[in-house]
Design a protein around this motif. Structure first.
Motif, short mmCIF file in Angstrom:
data_model
loop_
_atom_site.label_atom_id
_atom_site.label_comp_id
_atom_site.label_asym_id
_atom_site.label_seq_id
_atom_site.Cartn_x
_atom_site.Cartn_y
_atom_site.Cartn_z
N ILE A 202 91.88 153.18 -40.27
CA ILE A 202 92.90 154.06 -40.37
C ILE A 202 94.20 153.84 -41.26
N GLU A 203 94.60 152.66 -41.48
CA GLU A 203 95.52 152.32 -42.21
C GLU A 203 95.54 152.65 -43.69
N GLU A 204 94.29 153.02 -44.20
CA GLU A 204 94.08 153.29 -45.77
C GLU A 204 94.49 154.96 -45.73
N THR A 205 94.51 155.70 -44.58
CA THR A 205 94.81 156.97 -44.70
C THR A 205 96.36 157.05 -44.94
N LEU A 229 97.75 162.61 -38.21
CA LEU A 229 97.94 161.31 -37.39
C LEU A 229 98.55 161.61 -36.13
N ILE A 230 99.11 162.68 -35.82
CA ILE A 230 99.53 163.02 -34.59
C ILE A 230 98.86 163.83 -33.74
N GLU A 231 97.73 164.04 -34.07
CA GLU A 231 96.67 164.73 -33.32
C GLU A 231 95.91 163.88 -32.46
N ASP A 232 96.53 163.35 -31.43
CA ASP A 232 96.03 162.15 -30.63
C ASP A 232 94.82 162.62 -30.02
N GLN A 233 94.89 163.76 -29.25
CA GLN A 233 93.53 164.10 -28.62
C GLN A 233 92.37 164.33 -29.14
N PRO A 243 96.49 155.49 -35.44
CA PRO A 243 97.27 154.24 -35.78
C PRO A 243 97.87 153.62 -34.77
N LEU A 244 98.11 152.32 -35.01
CA LEU A 244 98.86 151.14 -34.15
C LEU A 244 100.11 151.98 -33.75
N SER A 245 101.08 152.29 -34.82
CA SER A 245 102.41 152.74 -34.76
C SER A 245 102.42 154.06 -33.74
N SER A 265 105.87 156.92 -39.30
CA SER A 265 104.88 155.87 -39.83
C SER A 265 105.73 154.48 -39.25
N GLU A 266 104.88 153.67 -39.46
CA GLU A 266 105.21 152.54 -38.94
C GLU A 266 106.39 151.93 -39.14
#
Lengths: 280, 296
Positions: A202-205, A229-233, A243-245, A265-266
């Motif tokens: 996922i970090e590559e994205t 990356l905000i579309e959790d569900q 992403p971890l962040s 972002s992180e």
């Protein structure tokens, strides 16, 4: 899109022995000079798509794929392929030369370069992936991750307009992977190369301009990283790791720590935490 | 079965002028039933080390002791037959170990070869594939036609179907999507705990090493740099700084936070739960350096 380097419209594909469609009316567009990353669970059709784009599999949906403004067909595939640098997950399938240098030079033979110019390109590419010390080694003596680096060098040496990476860094250690991906990003920025990568990382994205989420042979989500990356569900539903962040942000919000709830972002998240830390 | 390395050296093409030393004086002991992650950069000797444990490679000097079998430069192939029954090896690129016309035949090959009847070998094969969550509609497909992820599961099933006592895993989750990777790692942990398997796993996945391994072996240029439990290994900032050791994502996050804020009051976290309480404590700390909520 006027500036699309890859244009796929309604592409379907089924393997002869399989009951179901591997790609099902898939459409996508990759802008020239951008980095697009494809994610999706195993069997969602990612590698099949790459094989069709590069002519490794025969495409039976006519006119479905255009590259560099030309329809990919039996007549155009050889010409189009000259402009594509492809790195696959298992580099053993790509090794051809008796030494590392020969191997990197192999793709250059078609380009009509002088001997000296060719050698220079090979050295430069090996230097870029941190493998110049292995110039005259036999490929068989390299580790899996080193082979992936050399395979990447082979593609970098070509100065291709389009680089396609199918899990091309999966066997490389995390520190080495980060530096190689940063190098690819640099090439994109400096020379306007177009990058299409397939990954489970996922970090590559984070490096990409566009994320495509594949599911059941189609594109399920498509957009900029900050949109996707905000579309959790939805992401969890498609088997994509968050992403971890994002998970940290969510956990801290649940503990009533005052953070914004939109995409961070992180680096942005750490910035926010730093502000909270210094305000106390 | 325990695994012991005693001053093991290994050189590639040791009898030629091109000799290149891939293992340098490596010594360690892994207890019976332990789960160890083998970490190190690309080319640090992880795969070479694994190949010594089932005798695919023999030490140029020193000894490898697996259970009661001693492997040295003088050990003959014949002496290794029993050992290989007990040691399962999942290779880096799974397609290199798939060879039969169908997935079922491929996975059944091992148990049949070790003395099971054909029907019972196929029974074991199906059970193992099912346990791994393999797509059973692909059972009679050629392994060549599978996606990379399904190939890896098929190769893994072939290894597990022989019921080894030692499991050697070379990047077992590369190419698997995160949810499948997690499922496979949980299965390995279960095999360790329930069937007492000894597991040694070469990996670049620091998150998996932190979560699942009891201990870590760290390699650099053919040498064993350090052997430690994950919670201790990932505190080694000096090794990280020298780019010998990579860190789990959560640990990196904590270090970035610490660098930004100057906060250094706690041990580094190695799980997400630990990271959250690390941040929580840091944020509740008094700016003068005293903590408003004390911690252990």
């Amino acid at each position: 899109m006027a500036d699309a380097l890859i244009e796929v419209k309604n592409l379907s594909f089924r393997y002869a022995q399989h009951d179901s469609m591997t790609l099902d009316h898939l459409s996508l567009s990759v802008e020239k000079g951008s980095w697009t990353t494809i994610v999706g669970r195993n069997g969602s059709g990612k590698s099949t798509l790459i094989k069709l784009l590069t002519g490794l599999l025969e495409n039976k949906s006519q006119d479905a794929i255009s590259l560099f403004g030309r329809v990919l067909s039996e007549d155009t595939v050889d010409k189009i392929r000259l402009h594509i640098g492809l790195v696959l997950q298992n580099p053993d399938n790509q090794f051809v030369g008796p030494t590392v240098a020969d191997d990197v030079a192999f793709g250059l033979e078609n380009l009509d370069l002088s001997r000296g110019h060719m050698e220079q390109r090979v050295k430069e590419a090996l230097e870029n992936v941190g493998m110049l010390d292995f110039y005259d080694w036999e490929p068989a003596r390299l580790s899996g991750g080193q082979k992936q680096r050399v395979a990447l060098a082979g593609v970098l040496a070509l100065h291709s307009d389009l680089i396609i990476l199918d899990e091309a860094t999966s066997m490389i250690d995390p520190i080495g992977r980060q530096s190689l991906l940063a190098l690819v990003k640099q090439l994109q920025n400096r020379f306007g190369m177009t990058i299409l990568s397939v990954t489970h990382d996922i970090e590559e994205t984070f490096l990409a301009d566009q994320i495509l989420v594949m599911d059941h042979g189609g594109v399920a989500l498509q957009g900029r990283p900050s949109q996707i990356l905000i579309e959790d569900q939805a992401l969890s539903g498609f088997g994509i790791e968050l992403p971890l962040s994002r998970t940290v942000q969510r956990d801290l919000l649940a503990l009533s720590i005052a953070l914004p709830s939109g995409y961070l972002s992180e680096e942005e998240l750490i910035d926010q935490l730093w502000q909270l830390y210094s305000k106390k | 079965m325990a695994i012991v390395f005693k001053e093991v050296n290994y050189s590639y093409q040791s009898k030629t002028p091109n000799a290149f030393q891939l293992l340098k004086n490596v010594s360690f002991r892994l207890a019976d039933g332990s789960f160890t992650a083998l970490l190190g950069q690309t080319g640090s000797g992880k795969t070479t080390l694994l190949k010594h444990i089932n005798g695919l490679l023999k030490p140029s000097s020193g000894q490898v002791i697996v259970g009661d079998q001693i492997i040295s430069s003088k050990t003959s192939e014949k002496d290794l037959a029993d050992l290989r029954k007990n040691v399962g090896f999942l290779f880096q690129f799974p397609e290199t170990q798939l060879f039969a016309p169908t997935v079922l035949q491929d996975v059944a090959f091992g148990p049949e070869n070790f003395g099971q009847t054909k029907p019972s070998a196929e029974q074991i094969a199906k059970k193992t594939l099912e346990m791994l969550g393999f797509d059973m509609t692909l059972l009679n497909q050629s392994p060549i036609n599978l996606s990379g992820g399904q190939q890896r599961l098929a190769a893994l099933a072939g290894v597990l179907a022989t019921e080894p006592q030692i499991l050697l895993l070379d990047e077992p989750t590369a190419g698997l999507d995160p949810s499948t990777a997690k499922r496979v790692m949980i299965l390995f942990k279960k095999l360790q705990q329930e069937k007492h398997l000894t597991i040694l796993m070469a990996t670049h996945d620091m998150d998996a090493a932190a979560e699942f391994a009891d201990q870590i072996l760290l390699m650099q240029q053919g040498k064993l740099v350090k052997q430690a439990a994950p919670k201790d290994m990932f505190q080694e900032k000096e090794l990280v700084f020298q780019k010998i050791l990579a860190l789990p994502k959560v640990t990196t996050f904590a270090i970035r936070f610490a660098a930004k804020t100057g906060y250094t009051n706690q041990k580094l976290p190695i799980s997400e739960k630990e990271l959250i309480s690390f941040l929580q404590r840091a944020l509740s700390q008094d700016p003068s350096g005293k903590e408003t909520t004390p911690h252990a």
